[in-house]
Enzyme design. Sequence first.
Site, PDB file in Angstrom:
ATOM      1  CE1 TYR A   1      -2.245   1.418  -4.744  1.00  0.00           C
ATOM      2  CE2 TYR A   1      -2.498  -0.927  -4.297  1.00  0.00           C
ATOM      3  CZ  TYR A   1      -2.001   0.309  -3.940  1.00  0.00           C
ATOM      4  OH  TYR A   1      -1.279   0.442  -2.793  1.00  0.00           O
TER       5      TYR A   1
ATOM      6  CB  SER B   1       1.149  -2.491  -2.912  1.00  0.00           C
ATOM      7  OG  SER B   1       0.053  -3.271  -2.479  1.00  0.00           O
TER       8      SER B   1
END
Lengths: 246, 441
Positions: free
Chosen positions: A151, A138
């Site tokens: 995250y 990501s």
Amino acid sequence: MTSRKSAIVLGGSSDIGRAAARAFAKAGYDVALAGRDVAALEPDAADLRARYNVEVGLRTFDVLDTASFEGFVSGLAALPDVVISIVGLLGVQQNAESDLAHATTIMRSNYEGPSLILGLFAEKFLARGSGTIVGVSSVAGDRGRASNYVYGSAKAGFSAFLSGLRARASRGGVHVVTVKPGFVRTKMTEGMKLIGPLTVEAPVVGDAILNAVEKKTDVIYVSGKWRLVMLIIKTLPEAVFKKLKF
Amino acid sequence: MTLVSGWGRFPVVDSELLRPRSFEAVGEAVVTGSVARGNGRAYGDAAIGAIRTVAMTGFDRVRSFDPVTGRIRLEAGVLLSDLIDTFGPRGFLPFVVPGTRFVSVGGAIAADVHGKNHHCEGGFGRYVDSILLRTGQGETIEASREQNSDAFFATVGGMGLTGVILEATMRLRPVETGWIRERVISASDLDAAMRALDAGDSATYSVAWIDCAARGSDLGRSLIYLGEHARTGEIADGAGAFPAGKNPGLAVPVDLPSMTLNRYSIRAFNELYYRMGARRAGGGHVVSLYPYFFPLDSIADWNRIYGRRGFLQHQCVIPELGARAVLGEILDRVARRGDASFLAVLKKLGQGDGILSFPLPGYTLALDFPVKGDILNFLDEIDRLVVAAGGRLYLAKDARQSRATFEAGYPALRRFNAIRKSLDPAGTIRSKLSQRLFDEV
Ligand SMILES: Cc1cc2nc3c(=O)[nH]c(=O)nc-3n(C[C@H](O)[C@H](O)[C@H](O)COP(=O)(O)OP(=O)(O)OC[C@H]3O[C@@H](n4cnc5c(N)ncnc54)[C@H](O)[C@@H]3O)c2cc1C
């Protein structure tokens, strides 16, 4: 026996997983979908068979159950040409700040599990001398942000794992692709405010993954705009960055 | 709440937009005041729930496909563009496609969409064998011509008002190629255009683009496009059996100021279009299915050229007998106004299949108008001509017709309402369109 190429998708029930499976099946690959709930994957398997007339298999896979990984890999009837990990968990940053169990699950789902399983595949691919490994990481891993660093840090770890693996494996004929999709309109991001021009639909990511595998690209941002955005974000001095709200 | 509108971007209203991920979740999403939404290509208020709108495009799986017969079972959110891209290269296309390929199977059934082949092959519903319907009452039923046939024929063309279509089984058309053998005929006025369409009755596909800025003796001048599926031997050497479909490239990035579209620019555009087309008239040639069926799809978001206030489409069908006079009168009024559509479309329709299906044997005329000035009054006057001629308006394009116009045009409405009531006694399924035209208030 067919001489068709094959791909396995870990996290096959996610929107990006479905899109990737479609892109590969459309290109003529036989596909295996792996996920926690195999019954829930059956309609997607039927969809791929009906559309593209390819072989589709289903495998049970839980990214948190690392003890099962060895058995999972050795239990495959044949080693695929491509393994794609889409597994990930966004979680809720605010909860993760005080709930250690939640933070742990986020970290393990995005870093530990995906890295370990892809590492195992890498050993098999290296022994064979060929194969492609795709990890969906990501842009959130490019720099920790106040709003989702639990995250983001796990994705950062995963990105680092992939880049190290790439450096090592490339000498053995194995290619590693890191995918940083940016904003994608999926279940995961439903209800979130996404910036329109930076947002893509899942099928765009699926096609980009196939393209990266066939062209042997190392790192893809899917939407080119993200490369620029992240370059700016990465180069902001920490003193400035910490004052920014996002 | 979310602001929701149809393709014409008029009206824009508040409705809660839900994207269920499973059929169970669809059931839970349907509360009083809900309607299903496909890909939002209906122009007006048909795909907007009175309170809640249930988006169905997430359901895009094919269940099964028989490569011998072309029979396919699929979820209702699959887009025709997806079907064409996936099964076209395997030798199958939908029997019926509308003027855009970005519509869902559910939306195509609910509007019983017509294509350029309606005059000889009927509408989308004719090729649907059965549907899985989640009724307003909360039951999930399989409906076909034999089983629950009332529900079937009310759902085909029923604009989502019988419940949510979850799945459908339909037949695809076997084709040798994805190319169309096209013949262009230029017609100097309305009489010639109607004659050319009549002569094209035996062609599989036929449609006329009318220059609706032309007046006087040029009134109704148009280009008629006839088409047949090309056989393998008819396509150019080196061309693949199936042409590549491009994604919409050029997008209209912002709403153009409404100034851009005025009587001068429209007239100039029509003039140019007519002349360019007329040069192609005469001999046949082979074109890709994409520009043939979906000329507008190459420009993404083209609805934005009409500006922020949106636009209205007016699509009527006039029964064959007496159509010439009424169409002439409508076109004349439109031409005299000067702000009408870029292009008007005229084509012949045959008998519709669903109880509320729009088509009836006659001529259908579709016109676009930007929302401004006295356009609503003007269209009300046009409606009076349509009703007097025994015609009707297409619900998938409508955002404004009156109850009286609607009721006059659809004599089978009572039968439809009775079936709707039996499937949904509590009146759960309600759209903005149904509130405007159907429901007792
Ligand atoms: C450029 C353009 C050209 C067009 N050309 C034509 C043409 O040539 N011929 C023609 O007939 N139409 C034409 N149309 C209209 C279009 O085909 C119809 O409006 C079609 O219904 C749109 O499908 P959709 O999936 O976008 O549905 P939506 O617009 O989302 O919904 C349309 C209707 O279908 C219902 N519906 C949608 N999905 C379901 C479901 N799963 N279950 C139950 N009900 C559902 C909705 O409630 C609503 O009443 C055109 C539209 C555009 C924008």
